[in-house]
Design a protein around this motif. Structure first.
Motif, mmCIF file in Angstrom:
data_model
loop_
_atom_site.group_PDB
_atom_site.id
_atom_site.type_symbol
_atom_site.label_atom_id
_atom_site.label_comp_id
_atom_site.label_asym_id
_atom_site.label_seq_id
_atom_site.Cartn_x
_atom_site.Cartn_y
_atom_site.Cartn_z
ATOM 1 N N ALA A 33 0.877 -1.286 -0.212
ATOM 2 C CA ALA A 33 -0.463 0.120 -0.121
ATOM 3 C C ALA A 33 0.407 1.507 0.860
ATOM 4 C CB ALA A 33 -0.730 0.165 0.955
ATOM 5 N N ARG A 34 2.029 0.784 0.312
ATOM 6 C CA ARG A 34 3.239 2.218 0.110
ATOM 7 C C ARG A 34 3.032 3.074 -1.131
ATOM 8 N NH1 ARG A 34 6.518 2.445 4.122
ATOM 9 N NH2 ARG A 34 8.059 3.645 2.809
ATOM 10 N N ALA A 35 3.234 4.449 -1.155
ATOM 11 C CA ALA A 35 3.206 5.627 -2.257
ATOM 12 C C ALA A 35 4.612 5.432 -2.801
ATOM 13 C CB ALA A 35 2.627 6.659 -1.897
ATOM 14 N N THR A 36 4.741 4.881 -4.520
ATOM 15 C CA THR A 36 5.975 5.224 -4.757
ATOM 16 C C THR A 36 5.969 6.430 -5.934
ATOM 17 O OG1 THR A 36 7.570 4.212 -6.169
ATOM 18 C CG2 THR A 36 5.710 3.596 -6.642
ATOM 19 N N PHE A 37 6.966 6.718 -6.050
ATOM 20 C CA PHE A 37 6.596 7.891 -7.195
ATOM 21 C C PHE A 37 7.536 7.831 -8.407
ATOM 22 C CE2 PHE A 37 6.746 9.451 -2.538
ATOM 23 C CZ PHE A 37 5.171 9.985 -2.746
ATOM 24 N N ASP A 38 8.033 7.005 -8.483
ATOM 25 C CA ASP A 38 9.295 6.718 -9.872
ATOM 26 C C ASP A 38 8.497 5.354 -10.715
ATOM 27 O OD1 ASP A 38 10.727 5.161 -8.075
ATOM 28 O OD2 ASP A 38 12.423 6.109 -8.537
ATOM 29 N N VAL A 39 9.170 4.955 -11.550
ATOM 30 C CA VAL A 39 8.976 3.540 -11.873
ATOM 31 C C VAL A 39 10.512 2.807 -12.047
ATOM 32 C CG1 VAL A 39 8.527 2.107 -14.409
ATOM 33 C CG2 VAL A 39 6.955 3.579 -13.739
ATOM 34 N N ASP A 40 10.891 1.434 -11.729
ATOM 35 C CA ASP A 40 12.049 1.303 -11.596
ATOM 36 C C ASP A 40 11.679 0.164 -12.243
ATOM 37 O OD1 ASP A 40 13.112 2.885 -9.572
ATOM 38 O OD2 ASP A 40 11.841 2.196 -8.620
ATOM 39 N N VAL A 41 13.220 -0.355 -13.372
ATOM 40 C CA VAL A 41 13.608 -1.301 -14.417
ATOM 41 C C VAL A 41 15.126 -1.322 -14.596
ATOM 42 C CG1 VAL A 41 11.338 -1.281 -15.553
ATOM 43 C CG2 VAL A 41 13.175 0.002 -16.624
ATOM 44 N N VAL A 42 15.254 -2.583 -14.634
ATOM 45 C CA VAL A 42 16.245 -3.597 -15.409
ATOM 46 C C VAL A 42 16.065 -3.760 -16.272
ATOM 47 C CG1 VAL A 42 17.936 -5.697 -14.473
ATOM 48 C CG2 VAL A 42 17.225 -3.966 -12.415
ATOM 49 N N TYR A 43 17.574 -3.187 -17.504
ATOM 50 C CA TYR A 43 17.219 -3.642 -18.973
ATOM 51 C C TYR A 43 18.226 -3.923 -19.482
ATOM 52 C CZ TYR A 43 20.801 -0.106 -19.229
ATOM 53 O OH TYR A 43 21.717 0.841 -18.581
ATOM 54 N N SER A 44 17.675 -5.235 -20.188
ATOM 55 C CA SER A 44 19.091 -5.883 -20.625
ATOM 56 C C SER A 44 19.700 -4.985 -21.325
ATOM 57 C CB SER A 44 17.783 -6.750 -21.857
ATOM 58 O OG SER A 44 19.752 -7.135 -22.881
ATOM 59 N N ARG A 45 21.378 -5.024 -21.335
ATOM 60 C CA ARG A 45 22.317 -4.283 -21.735
ATOM 61 C C ARG A 45 22.728 -5.130 -23.222
ATOM 62 N NH1 ARG A 45 24.983 -0.149 -19.660
ATOM 63 N NH2 ARG A 45 26.466 -0.698 -20.196
ATOM 64 N N GLY A 46 22.186 -5.927 -24.190
ATOM 65 C CA GLY A 46 21.865 -6.011 -24.995
ATOM 66 C C GLY A 46 22.199 -4.740 -26.180
ATOM 67 N N ARG A 47 23.026 -4.775 -26.928
ATOM 68 C CA ARG A 47 22.766 -3.699 -27.967
ATOM 69 C C ARG A 47 21.475 -3.372 -28.596
ATOM 70 N NH1 ARG A 47 27.284 -0.885 -30.672
ATOM 71 N NH2 ARG A 47 28.899 -2.020 -30.086
ATOM 72 N N ALA A 48 20.467 -4.223 -28.882
ATOM 73 C CA ALA A 48 19.632 -4.306 -29.618
ATOM 74 C C ALA A 48 18.592 -4.001 -28.954
ATOM 75 C CB ALA A 48 18.542 -5.508 -30.583
ATOM 76 N N ASN A 49 18.250 -4.011 -27.652
ATOM 77 C CA ASN A 49 18.002 -3.516 -26.182
ATOM 78 C C ASN A 49 18.306 -2.369 -25.574
ATOM 79 O OD1 ASN A 49 15.477 -4.613 -24.895
ATOM 80 N ND2 ASN A 49 17.091 -3.667 -22.880
ATOM 81 N N ILE A 50 19.222 -2.087 -26.073
ATOM 82 C CA ILE A 50 19.777 -0.984 -25.743
ATOM 83 C C ILE A 50 18.883 0.856 -26.865
ATOM 84 C CG2 ILE A 50 21.708 1.452 -25.473
ATOM 85 C CD1 ILE A 50 23.179 -0.843 -24.151
ATOM 86 N N THR A 51 19.318 0.143 -27.940
ATOM 87 C CA THR A 51 18.575 1.222 -29.217
ATOM 88 C C THR A 51 16.798 1.035 -28.509
ATOM 89 O OG1 THR A 51 20.478 -0.024 -30.996
ATOM 90 C CG2 THR A 51 17.751 0.780 -31.329
ATOM 91 N N SER A 52 16.260 -0.046 -28.495
ATOM 92 C CA SER A 52 14.821 -0.080 -28.248
ATOM 93 C C SER A 52 15.003 0.302 -26.795
ATOM 94 C CB SER A 52 14.085 -1.513 -27.937
ATOM 95 O OG SER A 52 14.441 -2.226 -28.911
ATOM 96 N N LEU A 53 15.328 0.783 -25.497
ATOM 97 C CA LEU A 53 15.270 1.258 -24.541
ATOM 98 C C LEU A 53 14.915 2.937 -24.836
ATOM 99 C CD1 LEU A 53 14.552 1.353 -21.760
ATOM 100 C CD2 LEU A 53 17.320 1.883 -21.565
ATOM 101 N N VAL A 54 16.698 3.055 -25.985
ATOM 102 C CA VAL A 54 16.643 5.112 -26.124
ATOM 103 C C VAL A 54 15.650 5.633 -26.679
ATOM 104 C CG1 VAL A 54 17.474 6.353 -27.109
ATOM 105 C CG2 VAL A 54 19.114 5.136 -26.175
ATOM 106 N N LYS A 55 14.639 4.242 -27.504
ATOM 107 C CA LYS A 55 13.994 4.875 -28.690
ATOM 108 C C LYS A 55 12.458 5.082 -27.889
ATOM 109 C CE LYS A 55 15.788 3.472 -33.108
ATOM 110 N NZ LYS A 55 15.451 2.358 -34.310
#
Length: 166
Positions: A33-55
């Protein structure tokens, strides 16, 4: 600014980003029930995924949270490849994109400790409650330590339900 969790998750999933949801939103999905103020994600460091993340995040003008205005920061593929963890403010609110996290490691190390969950009508990988407790303990920040009692109680109650114990 309030973070629009649904739009952040939609941008990442629509963009095909490989990520694991952790932090307060993950805790909420597990019943916190605790409030949160951001979204936290751990992303894959693969080249294609970094491209997807940035886009996926580019339309929302990501900028280093707490950095002075005008700092020459550009959230692009080179920046993400040369960095690791980014605490960002965006036009959707605060988003932390982490290449690895204390107590959990990187995306591939977290993957076996995830469950598919629905958040805001969006299906995504979410860290398990057990691993979330470990992550909060490893982070050791006062706000993380404060949440541990509630998360432990949620875990105990879930285990009782699974055993059929009142």
């Amino acid at each position: 600014m309030t973070t629009d969790y649904a739009k952040v998750l939609k941008a990442l999933t629509d963009g095909g980003v490989e990520f694991v949801l952790i932090g307060g939103v993950a805790a909420n999905l597990h019943g916190s029930a605790r409030a949160t103020f951001d979204v936290d994600v751990v992303y894959s460091r693969g080249r294609a995924n970094i491209t997807s993340l940035v886009k996926s995040l580019a339309p929302f003008k990501p900028y280093l949270r707490g950095a002075p205005p005008g700092l020459p920061f550009q959230f692009d593929e080179a920046t993400v490849r040369n960095g690791l963890n980014f605490t960002l403010e965006t036009t959707l609110g605060d988003v932390d994109v982490l290449g690895e996290v204390a107590g959990g490691g990187n995306y591939f190390q977290l993957l076996p400790h995830t469950v598919e969950m629905e958040a805001f009508s969006i299906r995504c990988k979410c860290v398990t409650l057990e691993r979330l407790i470990q992550l909060k303990r490893a982070a050791g920040r006062p706000k993380d330590l404060e949440s541990l009692a509630e998360l432990q109680l949620l875990l105990e109650n879930r285990r009782k339900r699974e055993r059929g114990t009142p």
